[in-house]
Design a protein around this motif. Structure first.
Motif, short mmCIF file in Angstrom:
data_model
loop_
_atom_site.label_atom_id
_atom_site.label_comp_id
_atom_site.label_asym_id
_atom_site.label_seq_id
_atom_site.Cartn_x
_atom_site.Cartn_y
_atom_site.Cartn_z
N GLY A 68 0.79 -1.23 0.00
CA GLY A 68 0.00 0.00 0.00
C GLY A 68 0.82 1.28 0.00
N LYS A 69 2.15 1.15 0.15
CA LYS A 69 3.00 2.35 0.15
C LYS A 69 3.18 2.86 -1.28
N ASP A 70 3.52 4.14 -1.40
CA ASP A 70 3.73 4.72 -2.72
C ASP A 70 4.84 3.99 -3.47
N ALA A 71 4.49 3.40 -4.59
CA ALA A 71 5.45 2.69 -5.44
C ALA A 71 4.77 2.43 -6.77
N TYR A 72 5.58 2.32 -7.83
CA TYR A 72 5.03 2.03 -9.15
C TYR A 72 5.80 0.87 -9.76
N PHE A 73 5.16 0.18 -10.73
CA PHE A 73 5.71 -1.08 -11.19
C PHE A 73 5.74 -1.16 -12.72
N GLN A 74 6.75 -1.86 -13.23
CA GLN A 74 7.01 -1.96 -14.66
C GLN A 74 5.85 -2.62 -15.40
N ASP A 75 5.38 -1.97 -16.44
CA ASP A 75 4.24 -2.50 -17.21
C ASP A 75 4.61 -3.82 -17.89
N SER A 76 3.63 -4.66 -18.10
CA SER A 76 3.70 -5.96 -18.79
C SER A 76 4.62 -6.99 -18.12
N ASN A 77 5.71 -6.55 -17.53
CA ASN A 77 6.62 -7.48 -16.86
C ASN A 77 6.20 -7.79 -15.43
N ILE A 78 5.36 -6.94 -14.85
CA ILE A 78 4.84 -7.16 -13.49
C ILE A 78 3.33 -6.97 -13.52
N VAL A 79 2.61 -7.99 -13.11
CA VAL A 79 1.14 -7.91 -13.05
C VAL A 79 0.70 -8.22 -11.63
N TRP A 80 -0.59 -8.02 -11.34
CA TRP A 80 -1.10 -8.39 -10.02
C TRP A 80 -2.37 -9.20 -10.15
N LEU A 81 -2.65 -9.96 -9.11
CA LEU A 81 -3.82 -10.84 -9.08
C LEU A 81 -4.95 -10.16 -8.31
N VAL A 82 -6.05 -9.91 -9.01
CA VAL A 82 -7.23 -9.30 -8.38
C VAL A 82 -8.04 -10.42 -7.75
N ASN A 83 -8.15 -10.40 -6.44
CA ASN A 83 -8.82 -11.47 -5.71
C ASN A 83 -9.84 -10.86 -4.75
N ASP A 84 -11.12 -11.25 -4.88
CA ASP A 84 -12.16 -10.65 -4.03
C ASP A 84 -12.17 -11.24 -2.62
N GLN A 85 -11.36 -12.26 -2.39
CA GLN A 85 -11.17 -12.89 -1.07
C GLN A 85 -12.43 -13.55 -0.52
N THR A 86 -13.38 -13.86 -1.39
CA THR A 86 -14.58 -14.57 -0.93
C THR A 86 -14.28 -16.05 -0.68
N LYS A 87 -13.26 -16.58 -1.39
CA LYS A 87 -12.92 -17.99 -1.25
C LYS A 87 -11.56 -18.20 -0.60
N ILE A 88 -10.63 -17.32 -0.91
CA ILE A 88 -9.27 -17.49 -0.40
C ILE A 88 -8.68 -16.13 -0.06
N THR A 89 -7.99 -16.04 1.05
CA THR A 89 -7.41 -14.76 1.46
C THR A 89 -6.17 -14.45 0.61
N ASN A 90 -5.85 -13.17 0.49
CA ASN A 90 -4.66 -12.78 -0.26
C ASN A 90 -3.39 -13.37 0.34
N GLU A 91 -3.33 -13.42 1.67
CA GLU A 91 -2.14 -13.93 2.34
C GLU A 91 -1.92 -15.40 1.99
N PHE A 92 -3.01 -16.18 2.05
CA PHE A 92 -2.89 -17.61 1.76
C PHE A 92 -2.57 -17.83 0.28
N LEU A 93 -3.20 -17.04 -0.59
CA LEU A 93 -2.93 -17.14 -2.03
C LEU A 93 -1.48 -16.79 -2.33
N PHE A 94 -0.95 -15.81 -1.60
CA PHE A 94 0.46 -15.42 -1.79
C PHE A 94 1.39 -16.60 -1.53
N TYR A 95 1.16 -17.35 -0.44
CA TYR A 95 2.03 -18.48 -0.13
C TYR A 95 1.86 -19.62 -1.13
N LEU A 96 0.65 -19.76 -1.69
CA LEU A 96 0.44 -20.77 -2.72
C LEU A 96 1.20 -20.42 -4.00
#
Length: 343
Positions: A68-96
């Motif tokens: 959540g801190k101010d930072a920006y990321f390289q396009d196309s080479n870095i993506v993120w996973l949008v997870n609504d956390q209704t089934k799995i938490t972000n923390e658990f998904l991260f370790y998977l």
């Protein structure tokens, strides 16, 4: 993925760190202005705190959770996973996700992680989110301990380096040279020569780690091994006991075996590194010859106190080795835990 940032929009210093695939999860080497960051964050897609960022090229699959801190990321080479956390938490998904081996990816020359690869990934997880949270919390404790020990090791390494720089300040009046204190033993050993050989005596590679164990040895005592050409040219480490080294290196054998730590400390000091740099910057491929760097003089004040210097270095390295052992145990514990939980 984020809106593209061009090289002309970055600088070596600045207000907001800009992470590329090589710096994701580490120290940034580029920055953008706060004004540009606010504009892009407001008008284009941007990850939410807790979501998982993953590298899709280069070192594929490197993951972090966006804090959540101010930072920006390289396009196309870095993506993120949008997870609504209704089934799995972000923390658990991260370790998977972070433990997944992507080495099987497409056989093209340049490997890349595509959206379809992520979409087709099968994951197994407990349906009870309370169980997910408990597991994630325990793994987070291990990860925090690992990070803490790594930080202590880095501080020790910096302290050792600073101490060596202080102890070996160049002394133009010294007439004692490196060649007065060591014997040079180059190696011609190739990996193919020992491919099928198995034994008890270690062969060290250019990383300072044991490449394999064989049934013979080149040296009988501790020595300072120095890389003589190629990648890492000039880097040194201590090779222990009965051992051999691969052909990219030379063993410096102290004439007094008690001088190993003292001379190793000298070879990692800025005084010696400047001499090495002078010769390794000549030509396309770095090469280092004993006849060049052995002319380096050892400060007289350091020689007069070499017993104390050796003791200091030994104490630091014993502490460092203890921490390294603890770190390896924790990493193994974490790895085994993840393997047991997420088969």
């Amino acid at each position: 993925m984020c809106k593209r940032i061009f090289a002309s929009q970055t600088s070596e210093t600045g207000e907001v760190p800009f992470y590329k695939i090589g710096t994701l999860g580490g120290m940034p080497d580029a920055y953008i202005s706060k004004k540009l960051f606010n504009e892009y964050k407001q008008n284009y897609r941007f990850p939410k705190a807790g979501e998982i960022l993953i590298s899709c090229s280069g070192t594929i699959g490197r993951c972090i959770q966006y804090d959540g801190k101010d930072a920006y990321f390289q396009d196309s080479n870095i993506v993120w996973l949008v997870n609504d956390q209704t089934k799995i938490t972000n923390e658990f998904l991260f370790y998977l996700i972070s433990r997944y081996d992507w080495s099987f990816l497409n056989a093209s020359t340049i490997k890349r992680l595509f959206t379809k690869d992520l979409n087709n990934l099968k994951i197994y997880y407990p349906k009870n989110q309370h169980e997910q949270i408990l597991i994630s919390n325990f793994i987070s404790i291990l990860a925090s301990k690992i990070k803490n020990i790594e930080s202590k090791i880095n501080i020790l390494k910096k302290y050792k380096k600073g101490l060596c720089n202080f102890l070996f300040i160049n002394d133009k009046n010294s007439d004692i040279h490196l060649y007065d204190l060591v014997e040079n033993k180059s190696s011609q050993m190739l990996t193919k020569d020992i491919e099928k050989n198995v034994g008890f005596y270690p062969v060290y590679d250019a990383t300072g780690k044991v490449y394999k164990n064989i049934d013979f040895y080149q040296q009988t005592n501790d020595s300072i091994s120095i890389i003589k050409y190629g990648s890492g040219c000039g880097r040194t480490f201590i090779s222990k006991g009965y051992h051999s080294i691969l052909g990219t290196m030379t063993d410096l054998i102290p004439l007094n075996k008690n001088d190993v730590q003292f001379l190793y400390a000298y070879t990692i000091s800025n005084t010696f590194r400047k001499i090495v740099k002078k010769y390794t910057e000549i030509g396309t491929t770095p090469n280092l010859y004993f006849s060049d760097y052995s002319k380096a003089t050892i400060p007289l004040k350091a020689i007069a106190n070499k017993g104390k210097v050796s003791k200091l270095i030994i104490n630091i390295e014993e502490h460092e080795n203890t921490l390294e052992s603890q770190l390896n145990q924790l990493k193994l514990m974490k790895k085994n835990l993840l393997n047991l939980l997420f088969i």
